[in-house]
Scaffold this active site. Structure first.
Site, PDB file in Angstrom:
ATOM      1  N   HIS A 147       1.923   4.554  -2.800  1.00 54.94           N
ATOM      2  CA  HIS A 147       1.959   6.023  -2.458  1.00 54.94           C
ATOM      3  C   HIS A 147       3.166   6.559  -2.954  1.00 54.94           C
ATOM      4  CE1 HIS A 147      -1.756   7.111  -0.199  1.00 54.94           C
ATOM      5  NE2 HIS A 147      -1.474   6.152   0.730  1.00 54.94           N
ATOM      6  N   HIS A 198       3.119   6.849  -6.826  1.00 53.16           N
ATOM      7  CA  HIS A 198       2.396   8.032  -7.248  1.00 53.16           C
ATOM      8  C   HIS A 198       3.446   9.235  -7.216  1.00 53.16           C
ATOM      9  CE1 HIS A 198      -1.734  10.295  -6.889  1.00 53.16           C
ATOM     10  NE2 HIS A 198      -1.176  10.607  -7.801  1.00 53.16           N
ATOM     11  N   HIS A 227       0.700  -1.096  -0.019  1.00 46.40           N
ATOM     12  CA  HIS A 227       0.080   0.020   0.083  1.00 46.40           C
ATOM     13  C   HIS A 227       0.837   1.012  -0.118  1.00 46.40           C
ATOM     14  CE1 HIS A 227      -3.867   2.408   1.045  1.00 46.40           C
ATOM     15  NE2 HIS A 227      -2.646   3.184   1.697  1.00 46.40           N
ATOM     16  N   GLU A 228       1.713   1.314   1.191  1.00 44.88           N
ATOM     17  CA  GLU A 228       2.686   2.549   1.043  1.00 44.88           C
ATOM     18  C   GLU A 228       3.369   2.769  -0.164  1.00 44.88           C
ATOM     19  OE1 GLU A 228       1.904   5.011   3.134  1.00 44.88           O
ATOM     20  OE2 GLU A 228       0.364   3.656   4.347  1.00 44.88           O
TER      21      GLU A 228
END
Length: 678
Positions: free
Chosen positions: A469, A472, A465-466
């Site tokens: 980020h 991104h 998940h991280e």
């Protein structure tokens, strides 16, 4: 101070901050000079004669504040990940001063007049799409910051912003102290029955770190339902852990409940001053949801089936307990684990040897990014982070060109805030000729020296998940820092990270990293199948737990006017909010209670915690798209990166999604994923 590492751009690769040169004594002078320099730059913009131009106003604004950005990015990452009494004091001093500085810019009438002029003439300026959006977004930001208020309104707004900054900083610092103080210390080894030998050793090491060589310490994570509750066999120990968890921040000596009431009241007053019915209406107006009614319609649609699903699970757990008292909050995770083990033959503790941190990181997280996007990641032992445990990696594109740096700070420590998050130390911008430097913070329990870090399945999910980020930020390809990376609406920012979770269970990726720490054997295929099936059991609990937090946040910020909270008690408010939402379920406390709900009272998620499931609508829809077999994963990854990840906030996110997907997002894939259909 004439010598300060923040005063000039770093000469290290990618402008990585020179952490070895930075001391606490450098922060305040850098903040002060940075604010003074930016105000001088603003004064130079407003002093230009003649009709304002895009270049001499908006582009000049984008170039301003370089020193302030450098010190802010470093300091606020340190304040969250490696705080000290010194950084706490600096944060308490600087947060209200920085709020006042932002107001000095947003409420500068001469500067707003120039932006207003450009906004009115924007169709005549010959701007390209990104330039035009920058003008529109600057105008919106200034209006929402109070630029249109009269003098009295602006004066009160400055006071409110300063008070909110002070109170939220105090809440965050209280939260760290309360979490550390709530550590459960056990004096008898028998009380740790159910934990693995590695977890017992980690608890002993944890106790030694706080001066208890003869004990075992269970530190808390910043959630209500502690992961260790799934493993502890001693029911009374589980009760103690849950009581310590739920009671944080609501004591006389650490009254975050009082601060929560104050913060919510201040936000309600500010919203009214700016012309909104409440803070929630203010918060969502520039998000993809746009209206409170849209949020409430979506959340309201999810509550009944989620509760029904959780009630079915509760019945099964109560049966498994065989009359051993009623099912309580400290029982749920333990008995869920027992049911999963019996029904699906999945033992969470037995899975850990397949999930060793280094292998999950390199052969899972990085490998997946290579397969989907073509990037490669190489560790840079010659570059240092801000703490000895921080690791630095260089990221390269498929053609070998440099993308940026990734810093990994994976282990928990008393100086680190709870949870997991991504920060940008340097934001990508073609205007400023900057490539990104991003950092992931997690809170994995650190094993004793010499032992491997074995993860839970949830830890694995958090790593993926991280890093979503991080991608991104790393894939950002925009001109202006205003739009860089994760500078998107709050209810869109979780979308890319949630999509990245899909690769943790993708067959080729899972087979590459899920290998036994001792034997090197792959996780058996039939175990993978059972684990996948077991995931669905517990979706009712997880959805209710999440919705409890989302609707608690929403209740705090749907208050109209500060007078509505006069004399309010945080626990009473919380109880009534959950009851009204249909989520007052004693056995399933919300994921965060008010006393430690740092997302909303010390972070940027006020009236925005709904964004996780709002983004999950896009996520589930996109996972279906990746999985439809219409093109190769690499081809799809390239399109996803080009159309969404690379564009940051430079385009309207929902319009970009619709163009990418060929239609508006649909909620049905989410309902299916969470077991909320039928």
């Amino acid at each position: 101070m004439t010598s300060n590492p923040f005063f000039e751009r770093s000469t290290l690769p990618y402008q990585l901050p020179p952490f070895a040169e930075i001391g606490e004594e450098h922060y305040v002078p850098a903040f002060e000079r940075g604010m003074a320099e930016q105000l001088a730059e603003i004064a130079a913009i407003t002093a230009v004669d003649g009709e304002p131009t895009f270049a001499d106003t908006v582009v000049a604004l984008e170039r301003s504040g370089g020193l302030l950005t450098r010190v802010s990015n470093v300091f606020f990452n340190i304040a969250s990940s490696d705080s000290s009494a010194g950084t706490d004091a600096i944060e308490a001093e600087m947060s209200p001063r920085l709020a006042a500085h932002r107001d000095a810019i947003h409420l500068d009438s001469a500067l707003f007049a120039r932006i207003e002029s450009l906004y009115r003439r924007r169709a005549e300026l010959g701007l390209d799409a990104e330039d035009l959006r920058l003008v529109e977004q600057y105008h919106l930001r200034f209006v929402r910051a109070g630029a249109g208020l009269d003098a009295a309104g602006q004066a009160r707004l400055r006071e409110l912003n300063t008070e909110i900054a002070t109170a939220t900083t105090e809440f965050g610092q209280n939260n760290v102290a309360a979490r550390n103080a709530a550590t459960v210390v056990l004096d008898n080894a028998d009380e740790l029955a159910g934990l693995s030998a590695a977890a017992v050793n980690a608890a002993a090491e944890n106790a030694r770190s706080v001066g208890r060589d003869d004990a075992w310490a269970l530190s808390l994570q910043n959630v209500s339902n502690q992961p260790v509750l799934a493993e502890l066999a001693d029911r009374d120990v589980r009760r103690r852990v849950m009581a310590a968890s739920l009671g944080r921040g609501l004591t006389e000596d650490n009254d975050n409940g009082r601060l929560a009431v104050r913060i919510a009241a201040l936000r309600a007053e500010r919203a009214a001053l700016l012309g909104y019915s409440d803070h929630a209406a203010y918060a969502v107006a520039d998000q993809t949801a746009q209206t409170p009614e849209a949020v409430e319609e979506m959340l309201g649609r999810l509550v009944p089936p989620a509760v029904a699903n959780a009630e079915r699970e509760a019945t099964e757990l109560a049966a498994a307990m065989q009359g051993d008292d009623e099912l309580r909050s400290w029982d749920w995770q333990f008995w869920s684990q027992q049911v999963r083990a019996e029904r699906f033959s999945v033992d969470a503790e037995a899975l850990r040897p397949y999930f060793e941190l280094e292998r999950v990181l390199r052969d899972g997280v990085f490998f997946a990014a290579e397969q989907v996007y073509g990037i490669t990641v190489r560790e840079r032992d010659d570059l240092s982070g801000y703490h000895p445990e921080v690791r630095v990696f260089e990221v390269f594109d498929a053609d070998g060109s440099a993308l940026g740096l990734f810093l990994g700070d994976f282990f928990a420590r008393p100086s680190k805030h709870g949870g997991a998050w991504m920060n940008e130390l340097v934001s990508q911008s073609r205007l400023l000729e900057a490539l990104p430097v991003v950092v992931n913070n997690l809170n994995i329990v650190k094993p004793p020296a010499g032992e491997p870090a074995l993860l839970t399945w949830d830890n694995v999910r958090t790593l993926f998940h991280e890093f979503g980020h991080a991608l991104h930020g790393l894939f950002s390809d925009v001109r202006y820092p205003f739009f860089s990376g994760t500078e998107v609406p709050r209810d869109f920012v979780e979308f890319p990270s949630q999509v990245n979770e899909m690769w943790m269970a993708w067959p080729e990726v899972l087979a590459n990293y899920a290998k036994h720490i001792d034997t090197g054997e792959q996780m058996p295929a039939e175990l993978v199948e059972r684990m996948t099936a077991a995931q669905q059991f517990g979706e009712g609990f997880r959805t209710v737990e999440y919705l409890g937090a989302a609707l608690l946040d929403w209740s705090w910020h749907r208050v109209s006017g500060p007078e509505a909270l006069a004399g309010a008690d945080a626990e009473t408010f919380e109880d009534e909010a959950l009851r009204k939402a249909g989520l007052a379920i004693e056995a399933i406390p919300p994921r965060y209670r008010t006393g430690y709900f740092a997302h909303i009272f010390a972070g940027g998620y006020a009236a925005g915690y709904y964004s996780y499931i709002w983004s999950e609508v896009l996520d589930a829809d996109t996972v279906d798209w990746f999985d439809d077999g219409a093109a190769s994963i690499r081809e799809k990854g390239t399109a996803f990166r080009r159309e969404l990840l690379a564009r940051g906030g430079s385009v309207d996110p929902l319009a970009a999604f619709a163009a990418f997907r060929g239609r508006a997002p649909e909620i049905e894939p989410l309902l299916t994923r969470r077991g909320l259909v039928g």
